[in-house]
Design a protein around this motif. Structure first.
Motif: not given
Length: 519
Positions: A204-212
């Motif tokens: 989840x953390x990695x996906x959120x960074x990509x999303x930002x």
């Protein structure tokens, strides 16, 4: 002295080209086997990285101006030039090292890496480069059937070529001209991958960074949310294109974007090479409720990501918080009542613990890599991770039995020479800041010729120990210098929620392990 190697293209289990950079065995057997003039590697585990093959092709092409519709387009090539070169590709590179017999002299070695494939296979690989968004047609072509079609590197392709040239110390004038052009974006979102499978990390953390990165620090508002332009997204520091929408009670959002624009941005601005990965990330955006469809009435619309122009999405309230557009309502994470003593004990070594956690966590490692690239010292992390991979390869090599043991030892030693020449040799492209005495030990060991098989095995053991020392040295450098700056940086610090708690937990776990060993 001259050495030639022939390599294959490695594929994943779902028939996607491997994208991770591998340690090239250039210069490998030069000192180990001075009499040997050719090296043929057929083991897929030592085969060529997809991006390296692309970059090698670009270096081999003249990239000259070509006329298209009465105007000249700089840094271009034709289908025929690419297919012909790829069918019989040779890439030569020189490297300078101290003479093993006289340290005051320098020996210049030339390594030639060769690829050979049938014309149709070369055409297919070129098509893969196009689908990966490394190159684009100046004439809006979609395949390589016409031998006179003119192609150019995309901004993404230029950036990948720049990273390759930096790693290998390539300074050819025609390549430098492309890299220095205004079309170089200077950055991509470098996605972290699993070492063995090459799959993207989906935590989840990695996906959120990509999303930002995907939505940007502010809305990238446009009159059109989608187009068929070949220059759809040329900058990864600007979010996906969105159309202004007037909010209402039924539709309380201000901007929308399409499913097609989502995948286009991910393919253009990230290091992924297969559109299927763009679909995976789009689906994860939806699963984590970072985005939601404008029209959720159709069956499955709210659960399945659709990568078309017709499918429209908007950023949810949760997504806006993750993006940093609005503040979190979350209250601070409560402190662990038992962590006080452990934090006091960990204070002295807190940066080492943080560094360990950052390196092992794919999301924080992604951010840390971005920071290191901004501060011009990404090679420290690259070296540390490549030594990790080399040590795993070394452990497997010394444990193997049977007829292939010597060949495996030889290939592992080849990888060691490639790693040494990239990071540790005097004047290497990414020369690291290590202790002078250790550098001298490495130079002495790496330039010493190897005789029989027993001596080669002993040589590999000694090299592995020296690499471990160099790795520890770089770890200490990151812990004392770049990591403290990283966690205090206004851009990255707020995204490291939970890092100190994880570092404290790691300290406690290591302390408990040490105690159990001593007892």
């Amino acid at each position: 002295m001259h050495q030639t190697s022939s390599r294959l293209l490695r594929m994943t289990d779902d028939e996607r080209p491997f994208t991770r950079s591998y340690i090239w065995p250039q210069y490998a057997l030069l000192f180990a086997y001075p009499h040997r003039t050719s090296l043929f590697i057929s083991d897929p585990n030592n085969s060529c990285d997809f991006k390296d093959l692309f970059s090698t092709l670009m270096v081999s092409l003249p990239l000259t101006p070509h006329r298209v519709r009465f105007r000249m387009i700089d840094f271009t090539f034709t289908s025929d030039e690419a297919i012909t070169n790829l069918g019989s590709l040779k890439f030569s590179q020189s490297n300078r090292m101290p003479d093993p017999k006289d340290s005051s002299r320098v020996v210049t070695t030339t390594t030639t890496t060769t690829f050979s494939m049938a014309k149709e296979m070369a055409r297919s690989v070129c098509q893969k480069f196009f689908e990966a968004k490394f190159i684009e047609s100046v004439e809006s072509k979609i395949d390589f059937q016409n031998k006179n079609s003119v192609w150019q590197l995309t901004p993404k392709g230029i950036h990948i070529l720049e990273r390759f040239c930096s790693r290998n110390g390539i300074q050819s004038a025609h390549v430098k001209a492309v890299i220095d052009s205004s079309r170089n974006p200077r950055q991509l979102v470098i996605l972290e991958r699993d070492i063995d499978t090459d799959k993207l990390h989906h935590d989840e953390q990695t996906v959120e960074i990509i999303f930002r990165r995907f939505v940007g620090a502010t809305v990238n508002e446009s009159l059109s949310a989608d187009s068929d332009s070949i220059h759809e997204f040329s900058r990864s520091d600007v979010g996906v294109r969105m159309i202004k929408h007037k909010p209402s009670n039924a539709r309380p959002y201000e901007h929308v974007f399409t499913g097609k624009a989502t995948v286009d941005w991910l393919m253009d601005c990230c290091t992924m090479v297969d559109r299927r990965e763009g679909l995976e990330i789009g689906q994860l955006f939806l699963d984590l409720r970072l985005i939601t469809p404008v029209d959720a009435r159709a069956p499955g619309n709210d659960t399945k990501f659709v990568p078309t122009k017709q499918a429209q999405y908007y950023v949810t309230v949760h997504g806006q918080q993750i993006a940093g557009w609005t503040e979190f309502d979350d209250s601070p994470i409560p402190a662990d009542p038992n962590s006080g003593k452990s934090r006091e004990g960990a204070a002295r070594d807190s940066n080492s613990n943080r560094t360990n956690v950052i390196i092992r966590n794919p999301s924080w490692r992604l951010l840390y890599r971005e920071f290191l690239k901004d501060t011009m010292c990404e090679e420290n992390l690259s070296f540390y991770l490549e030594v990790q991979e080399f040590r795993a390869q070394y452990t497997a090599a010394v444990s193997i039995t049977g007829d292939h043991k010597i060949e495996t030892i030889r290939e592992t030693l080849a990888a060691a020479y490639g790693l040494y020449n990239a990071f540790l040799a005097p004047g290497s492209p990414n020369e690291l800041n290590i202790d002078h005495a250790l550098r001298t030990q490495l130079a002495t060991r790496m330039t010493r010729a190897v005789g029989d098989d027993t001596a080669m095995m002993q040589s590999l053991v000694e090299v592995a120990l020296l690499f471990e020392k160099a790795q520890n040295s770089i770890f200490k450098l990151m812990s004392s210098d770049s990591v403290p700056k990283f966690i205090k940086h206004p851009k990255y610090g707020p995204q490291l929620r939970g890092l100190d708690a994880a570092a404290a937990a790691a300290y406690v776990a290591n302390s408990n392990m040490s105690s159990s060993r001593s007892s």
